[in-house]
Design a protein around this motif. Structure first.
Motif, mmCIF file in Angstrom:
data_model
loop_
_atom_site.group_PDB
_atom_site.id
_atom_site.type_symbol
_atom_site.label_atom_id
_atom_site.label_comp_id
_atom_site.label_asym_id
_atom_site.label_seq_id
_atom_site.Cartn_x
_atom_site.Cartn_y
_atom_site.Cartn_z
ATOM 1 N N GLY A 85 -9.017 -6.384 9.587
ATOM 2 C CA GLY A 85 -9.393 -6.159 7.954
ATOM 3 C C GLY A 85 -8.210 -5.347 7.479
ATOM 4 O O GLY A 85 -7.915 -5.187 6.383
ATOM 5 N N LYS A 86 -7.629 -4.218 8.452
ATOM 6 C CA LYS A 86 -6.667 -3.256 8.117
ATOM 7 C C LYS A 86 -5.424 -4.146 7.859
ATOM 8 O O LYS A 86 -4.499 -3.513 6.741
ATOM 9 C CB LYS A 86 -6.400 -2.383 9.279
ATOM 10 N N THR A 87 -4.988 -5.224 8.263
ATOM 11 C CA THR A 87 -3.867 -6.019 7.967
ATOM 12 C C THR A 87 -3.929 -6.729 6.515
ATOM 13 O O THR A 87 -2.918 -6.775 6.067
ATOM 14 C CB THR A 87 -3.639 -7.277 8.994
ATOM 15 N N VAL B 264 -1.255 -6.019 1.768
ATOM 16 C CA VAL B 264 -1.531 -7.092 0.785
ATOM 17 C C VAL B 264 -2.069 -6.757 -0.480
ATOM 18 O O VAL B 264 -1.749 -7.088 -1.791
ATOM 19 C CB VAL B 264 -1.974 -8.257 1.403
ATOM 20 N N ILE B 265 -3.384 -6.168 -0.358
ATOM 21 C CA ILE B 265 -4.233 -5.738 -1.582
ATOM 22 C C ILE B 265 -3.305 -4.696 -2.314
ATOM 23 O O ILE B 265 -3.424 -4.693 -3.629
ATOM 24 C CB ILE B 265 -5.811 -5.115 -0.905
ATOM 25 N N ALA B 266 -2.977 -3.657 -1.885
ATOM 26 C CA ALA B 266 -1.916 -2.853 -2.255
ATOM 27 C C ALA B 266 -0.851 -3.605 -3.178
ATOM 28 O O ALA B 266 -0.593 -3.048 -4.218
ATOM 29 C CB ALA B 266 -1.347 -1.829 -1.411
ATOM 30 N N ALA B 267 -0.184 -4.402 -2.485
ATOM 31 C CA ALA B 267 0.714 -5.221 -3.268
ATOM 32 C C ALA B 267 0.240 -5.754 -4.667
ATOM 33 O O ALA B 267 0.799 -5.870 -5.546
ATOM 34 C CB ALA B 267 1.591 -6.138 -2.399
ATOM 35 N N LEU B 268 -0.929 -6.315 -4.251
ATOM 36 C CA LEU B 268 -1.616 -7.080 -5.602
ATOM 37 C C LEU B 268 -1.671 -5.967 -6.557
ATOM 38 O O LEU B 268 -1.504 -6.324 -7.863
ATOM 39 C CB LEU B 268 -2.785 -7.791 -5.263
ATOM 40 N N GLY B 269 -2.547 -4.925 -6.146
ATOM 41 C CA GLY B 269 -2.725 -3.748 -7.215
ATOM 42 C C GLY B 269 -1.595 -3.400 -8.000
ATOM 43 O O GLY B 269 -1.748 -3.217 -9.091
#
Length: 116
Positions: free
Chosen positions: A88-90, A94-99
């Motif tokens: 999950g940490k991986t 990716v989520i930060a980049a989308l944000g």
């Protein structure tokens, strides 16, 4: 239990990630668990628009996919905490980049979404 009406299409990485992250609150749940909000009640306060039932369903799906772990403490009333697995940490970068992409294009996206 939910039964699929259409066959799962897993032809590429985008299909795979969509299958795992499909759900209105899953990305936010992963983000908030990463930020240290571990209890279901804390997650509910962070996402008040989501019903407790839907959050539980999506947390269970994230657990089934190996992205979050659940610890149940043997106390009364029962205490539950969620944590990100190493897998999950991986997803956090990716989520930060989308944000960041959403923040960088906020004005344009608001116009598109709101129809202005």
């Amino acid at each position: 239990m939910y039964e699929r009406k259409l066959a799962v299409n897993l032809n590429c990485g985008l299909d795979l990630i969509a299958e795992v992250l499909y759900g209105k609150w899953k990305i936010r749940l992963l983000w908030f668990i990463n930020e240290g909000y571990l209890r279901p009640s804390e997650l509910q306060r962070k996402i008040p628009a989501a019903s407790r039932r839907v959050l539980n369903i999506q947390l269970n799906e994230l657990e089934a996919h190996g992205l979050v772990g659940k610890t149940i403490f043997p106390v009364l009333p029962p205490k539950v905490e969620y944590n990100l697995t190493d897998f999950g940490k991986t997803l956090i970068p990716v989520i930060a980049a989308l944000g960041k992409w959403g923040d960088d294009h906020e004005e344009r996206l608001r116009k598109v979404i709101l129809g202005h």
